[in-house]
Design a protein around this motif. Structure first.
Motif, short mmCIF file in Angstrom:
data_model
loop_
_atom_site.label_atom_id
_atom_site.label_comp_id
_atom_site.label_asym_id
_atom_site.label_seq_id
_atom_site.Cartn_x
_atom_site.Cartn_y
_atom_site.Cartn_z
N CYS A 55 0.84 -1.33 -0.04
CA CYS A 55 -0.51 -0.06 -0.15
C CYS A 55 0.90 1.14 -0.67
N HIS A 56 1.31 1.05 -1.67
CA HIS A 56 2.59 2.44 -1.20
C HIS A 56 1.63 4.27 -1.57
N GLU A 57 0.65 3.88 -1.52
CA GLU A 57 -0.13 5.46 -0.80
C GLU A 57 0.01 5.49 1.41
N MET A 58 0.62 4.81 1.71
CA MET A 58 0.77 5.17 2.75
C MET A 58 2.06 5.37 3.36
N ARG A 59 2.71 5.67 2.54
CA ARG A 59 4.32 6.05 3.26
C ARG A 59 4.81 7.25 2.81
N GLY A 60 5.77 8.07 3.42
CA GLY A 60 6.37 9.04 2.96
C GLY A 60 5.25 10.26 3.76
N VAL A 61 6.55 11.37 3.54
CA VAL A 61 5.85 12.90 4.40
C VAL A 61 5.59 13.79 3.80
N THR A 62 4.59 14.91 4.17
CA THR A 62 3.96 15.17 2.53
C THR A 62 3.82 16.41 3.65
N LEU A 63 3.14 17.13 2.69
CA LEU A 63 3.07 19.21 3.72
C LEU A 63 1.73 19.09 2.19
N ASP A 64 0.80 19.20 2.97
CA ASP A 64 -0.61 19.89 2.41
C ASP A 64 -0.84 21.45 1.72
N GLU A 65 -1.71 22.20 1.09
CA GLU A 65 -1.71 23.47 0.72
C GLU A 65 -2.12 24.45 1.94
N THR A 81 13.33 9.70 10.71
CA THR A 81 14.59 10.98 10.70
C THR A 81 14.87 11.54 9.72
N ALA A 82 15.02 10.83 8.52
CA ALA A 82 16.04 11.91 7.86
C ALA A 82 15.32 13.09 6.48
N ASP A 83 13.62 12.50 6.89
CA ASP A 83 13.18 13.39 5.76
C ASP A 83 13.56 14.75 6.07
N PRO A 84 13.41 15.63 5.11
CA PRO A 84 13.53 16.56 5.32
C PRO A 84 12.65 17.91 5.70
N LEU A 85 11.30 17.55 5.60
CA LEU A 85 10.14 18.11 6.03
C LEU A 85 9.88 18.29 7.90
N ILE A 86 10.53 17.10 8.20
CA ILE A 86 10.47 16.05 9.47
C ILE A 86 11.49 16.67 10.14
N GLN A 87 12.47 17.22 9.68
CA GLN A 87 14.23 17.88 10.41
C GLN A 87 13.21 19.42 9.95
N GLN A 88 12.92 19.79 8.90
CA GLN A 88 12.18 21.15 8.99
C GLN A 88 11.36 21.56 10.15
N TYR A 89 10.37 21.22 10.40
CA TYR A 89 8.82 21.18 10.90
C TYR A 89 9.32 20.94 12.34
N ILE A 90 9.48 19.40 12.65
CA ILE A 90 9.34 18.86 14.03
C ILE A 90 10.65 17.87 14.25
N ASN A 91 11.53 18.39 14.13
CA ASN A 91 12.63 17.25 13.82
C ASN A 91 13.30 16.88 15.15
N VAL A 92 12.47 17.08 16.67
CA VAL A 92 11.88 16.22 17.40
C VAL A 92 11.16 14.95 17.40
N LEU A 93 10.34 14.09 16.74
CA LEU A 93 9.84 13.53 15.81
C LEU A 93 10.84 12.72 15.76
N GLY A 94 11.91 12.60 14.72
CA GLY A 94 12.88 12.72 14.04
C GLY A 94 13.54 11.72 15.21
N GLU A 95 14.59 12.69 16.05
CA GLU A 95 15.30 12.17 17.45
C GLU A 95 14.59 11.25 18.54
N ALA A 96 12.91 11.55 18.58
CA ALA A 96 12.54 10.17 19.45
C ALA A 96 12.02 8.80 18.09
#
Length: 295
Positions: A55-65, A81-96
């Protein structure tokens, strides 16, 4: 050995839902880092599996309009952890989530599996609680969205209805815009261990960085489900950035948490480290936001 009755590989979310409707007793498997262990232990022995890896539509991080973050439930910890959007907006989740297990687990385990387990020790859970996450669920009746604090019902049980699949985790823009956070995991070992207590704090400061406009704190293993500490949050909202505010924050958390005695730690010890960790996490979150703590 694994006692598996059958396995079906779903090609889409709709396909997985139809398979669950056909066999309500079947178990959904994503990364398998928890389900396969449970099967080996005999807890799910003899069950049919429905794999959602296709179910590939359930993968990845996106930002809506509207700039809300959408994290697909099949996104692995390593990708978060490696996703650019996570690093930019909620890096703490990547760290967790980078504290979950070892590299092999993080490469296979998914954020959806971590939350659907319903365990209070999940490293992602307290941070998602602190970010006011919303759980997206898709089933025969369509899509419904549930605040994460309502999704967790009791230890090991979440609000998944028959034939439903968790398809995404949503972080509204207003929940992250202007905030910075920090997560601290206390465990007996530095790696490959379940949290004795987890503490996640995020904070929003005034434009001049002198006042705490808002602070959110959430704990794992401070009760049967992950939980916020509203008394502590209320105690520092609108207060000066100071050591006194940090101390007040720590005192108030004991009004809300409900730790218990276990073989990992006593209730008294968990209460002690809950205060210590929240002070450290708040201080670091303030620093990350550009604030300076005055004595």
């Amino acid at each position: 050995m694994y006692d598996i009755a059958s396995i079906y590989s779903a090609r889409s979310v709709d396909d997985a839902i139809r398979a669950l409707q056909a066999d309500p007793a079947a178990v959904v498997i994503a990364g398998g880092t928890d389900v396969l262990v449970q099967m080996r232990e005999g807890k799910r022995a003899g069950k049919a599996l429905i794999s959602i890896q296709g179910c590939h539509e359930m993968r990845g991080v996106t930002l809506d309009e509207e700039e809300n973050l959408r994290i697909g439930s099949l996104t692995t910890f390593s990708h978060i952890t490696a996703d650019p959007l996570i690093q930019q907006y909620i890096n703490v989740l990547g760290e967790a989530v980078d504290m979950v297990g070892g590299p092999q687990i993080r490469n296979a385990g998914t954020i959806g599996g971590n939350t659907c387990n319903g365990v209070t020790s999940a490293d992602s859970a307290s941070t998602l609680f602190a970010w006011d996450a919303i759980i997206e669920l898709t089933g025969p009746q369509g899509v419904r969205k549930v605040p994460i604090h309502e999704f967790y019902i009791k230890a090991g049980k979440v609000d998944l209805r028959p034939a439903e699949i968790q398809t995404a985790i949503l972080i509204p823009k207003e929940s992250y815009d202007g905030y910075k956070g920090h997560y601290i995991k206390y465990a007996m070992r530095n790696a490959m261990d379940i949290a004795t207590l987890g503490c996640s704090v995020n904070v929003k400061l005034s434009a001049d960085r002198q006042m705490i406009e808002d602070a959110r704190i959430a704990y794992g293993v401070a009760g049967p489900v992950p939980m916020r500490a509203p008394s502590a949050e209320k105690a520092v909202a609108g207060c000066k950035v100071s050591a006194e505010s940090v101390e007040r924050f720590a005192k108030e958390v004991l009004k809300d948490i409900r730790p218990r005695d276990s073989w990992r730690a006593s209730k008294a010890f968990r209460e002690h480290i809950a205060r210590v960790l929240c002070q450290r996490a708040l201080k670091e979150a303030i620093v990350r936001t550009g604030g300076v703590i005055h004595e």
